[in-house]
Design an enzyme around this catalytic site. Sequence first.
Site, PDB file in Angstrom:
ATOM      1  N   ASN A 222       6.496  -1.115  -1.793  1.00  0.00           N
ATOM      2  CA  ASN A 222       6.274   0.017  -0.877  1.00  0.00           C
ATOM      3  C   ASN A 222       6.061  -0.543   0.539  1.00  0.00           C
ATOM      4  OD1 ASN A 222       4.800   1.901   0.737  1.00  0.00           O
ATOM      5  ND2 ASN A 222       4.523   3.157  -1.081  1.00  0.00           N
TER       6      ASN A 222
ATOM      7  N   HIS B  24       3.437   0.529   4.910  1.00  0.00           N
ATOM      8  CA  HIS B  24       2.457  -0.083   5.815  1.00  0.00           C
ATOM      9  C   HIS B  24       3.107  -0.861   6.950  1.00  0.00           C
ATOM     10  CE1 HIS B  24      -0.830   1.362   3.474  1.00  0.00           C
ATOM     11  NE2 HIS B  24      -0.221   0.942   2.392  1.00  0.00           N
TER      12      HIS B  24
ATOM     13  N   HIS C 122       7.422   6.497   1.496  1.00  0.00           N
ATOM     14  CA  HIS C 122       6.899   7.865   1.400  1.00  0.00           C
ATOM     15  C   HIS C 122       7.137   8.532   2.749  1.00  0.00           C
ATOM     16  CE1 HIS C 122       3.131  10.502   0.265  1.00  0.00           C
ATOM     17  NE2 HIS C 122       4.179  11.228   0.621  1.00  0.00           N
TER      18      HIS C 122
ATOM     19  N   ARG D 156       6.150  11.199   4.595  1.00  0.00           N
ATOM     20  CA  ARG D 156       5.097  12.231   4.567  1.00  0.00           C
ATOM     21  C   ARG D 156       5.451  13.366   5.514  1.00  0.00           C
ATOM     22  NH1 ARG D 156      -0.037  10.201   2.251  1.00  0.00           N
ATOM     23  NH2 ARG D 156      -0.835  12.214   2.897  1.00  0.00           N
TER      24      ARG D 156
ATOM     25  N   ARG E  19       3.338  10.167   9.387  1.00  0.00           N
ATOM     26  CA  ARG E  19       2.366   9.234   9.965  1.00  0.00           C
ATOM     27  C   ARG E  19       2.861   7.790   9.948  1.00  0.00           C
ATOM     28  NH1 ARG E  19      -2.467   9.421   5.512  1.00  0.00           N
ATOM     29  NH2 ARG E  19      -2.363  11.617   6.040  1.00  0.00           N
TER      30      ARG E  19
ATOM     31  N   GLU F 259       9.178   8.493  -2.188  1.00  0.00           N
ATOM     32  CA  GLU F 259       7.990   9.277  -2.552  1.00  0.00           C
ATOM     33  C   GLU F 259       7.966  10.507  -1.654  1.00  0.00           C
ATOM     34  OE1 GLU F 259       4.461   7.012  -2.063  1.00  0.00           O
ATOM     35  OE2 GLU F 259       5.052   5.529  -3.532  1.00  0.00           O
TER      36      GLU F 259
ATOM     37  N   THR G 266      -2.432   8.706  -0.950  1.00  0.00           N
ATOM     38  CA  THR G 266      -2.312   9.694  -2.032  1.00  0.00           C
ATOM     39  C   THR G 266      -3.501   9.540  -2.981  1.00  0.00           C
ATOM     40  OG1 THR G 266       0.042   9.280  -1.857  1.00  0.00           O
ATOM     41  CG2 THR G 266      -0.672  10.655  -3.687  1.00  0.00           C
TER      42      THR G 266
ATOM     43  N   GLU H 191       5.157   8.403 -12.969  1.00  0.00           N
ATOM     44  CA  GLU H 191       4.482   7.223 -12.447  1.00  0.00           C
ATOM     45  C   GLU H 191       2.999   7.471 -12.671  1.00  0.00           C
ATOM     46  OE1 GLU H 191       5.512   5.573  -8.586  1.00  0.00           O
ATOM     47  OE2 GLU H 191       3.452   4.846  -8.337  1.00  0.00           O
TER      48      GLU H 191
ATOM     49  N   HIS I 171      -0.402   2.352  -7.510  1.00  0.00           N
ATOM     50  CA  HIS I 171      -1.494   2.722  -6.600  1.00  0.00           C
ATOM     51  C   HIS I 171      -2.687   1.796  -6.793  1.00  0.00           C
ATOM     52  CE1 HIS I 171      -3.898   4.942  -3.771  1.00  0.00           C
ATOM     53  NE2 HIS I 171      -2.821   5.622  -3.463  1.00  0.00           N
TER      54      HIS I 171
HETATM   55  N1  PXP Z   1       2.836   4.858  -5.911  1.00  0.00           N
HETATM   56  C1  PXP Z   1       2.600   6.013  -5.251  1.00  0.00           C
HETATM   57  C2  PXP Z   1       3.091   7.280  -5.862  1.00  0.00           C
HETATM   58  C3  PXP Z   1       1.942   6.020  -4.016  1.00  0.00           C
HETATM   59  O1  PXP Z   1       1.706   7.192  -3.382  1.00  0.00           O
HETATM   60  C4  PXP Z   1       1.540   4.793  -3.446  1.00  0.00           C
HETATM   61  C5  PXP Z   1       0.886   4.775  -2.104  1.00  0.00           C
HETATM   62  O2  PXP Z   1       1.807   5.161  -1.139  1.00  0.00           O
HETATM   63  C6  PXP Z   1       1.820   3.612  -4.162  1.00  0.00           C
HETATM   64  C7  PXP Z   1       2.436   3.675  -5.403  1.00  0.00           C
HETATM   65  C8  PXP Z   1       1.448   2.274  -3.629  1.00  0.00           C
HETATM   66  O3  PXP Z   1       0.050   2.164  -3.558  1.00  0.00           O
HETATM   67  P1  PXP Z   1      -0.586   0.898  -2.881  1.00  0.00           P
HETATM   68  O4  PXP Z   1      -0.182   0.901  -1.443  1.00  0.00           O
HETATM   69  O5  PXP Z   1      -2.061   1.100  -3.086  1.00  0.00           O
HETATM   70  O6  PXP Z   1      -0.053  -0.317  -3.599  1.00  0.00           O
END
Ligand code: PXP
Length: 247
Positions: free
Chosen positions: A7, A10, A43, A45, A49, A70, A101, A151, A190
């Site tokens: 992901n 960030h 994601h 959003r 953001r 996402e 999330t 998921e 997550h």
């Molecule tokens: N899976 C989903 C559905 C999420 O919303 C997120 C956060 O955007 C992640 C995985 C990844 O989470 P993390 O950044 O805590 O690894």
Amino acid sequence: MTKLGVNIDHVATVRQARRGIEPEPVWAAAVAELAGADGITVHLREDRRHIQDRDVELLRRTVQCKLNLEMAVAEEIVGIALELGPDQATLVPEKREEVTTEGGLDVLGAGDALASAVERLKAAGVQVNLFIDPVAAQIQGSADIGADGVELHTGQYALASGEEAGERLGELAAGAALAANLGLCVAAGHGLNYLNVMPVTALPQVEELNIGHSIISRAIFSGLERAIREMKDLILEADRSVEKEPG
Ligand code: PXP
């Protein structure tokens, strides 16, 4: 083999701190692929953001592994997803005030909007996963609504320690087994990091992990390629420990 979706939200968060052009999420996706990522997850959003519309457009044109979008069940975002055609869409709940999330989707209480989004995305050839807590009723509801997969939200497991972590892992194990029995693909994510990823990976039905924050955090110090390789190594080690099929 358990697949790793990286992901890269960030990376966009850092860019948006200055509303400039760096760091470029498309570069991050390219480095991630070269380092062995099996998928790129972003994601989009509703409040934009971090990831922007131009990011998902460019990623769709450049990512060669799986692109997992996402997204909230919001008409505007569903429209973008239908036009974009990601390989996979993971439907998540979204609240403006949340930092990330927070909980899983309430599939049972979601009503027609969710069913319609699942149906339209699937008809467009997109694999649809629902991001849910590892709760039997939500898993059954996901199957009933026609999702391709779930998921499982690992946030509670990631926050727990000691005995409680074991209990949370047990919930994930039971959820993964039920989901697979119902014919659903099983992903998890997550809050996963270098210390807690292996027990989740070792769950036999878990096919895919989506990990962002811990990888990008480590990348600040050791570089993105190394951060991803180190995560892949842990996943491979966990796979080997339970003799998961090489994929
Ligand atoms: N899976 C989903 C559905 C999420 O919303 C997120 C956060 O955007 C992640 C995985 C990844 O989470 P993390 O950044 O805590 O690894």
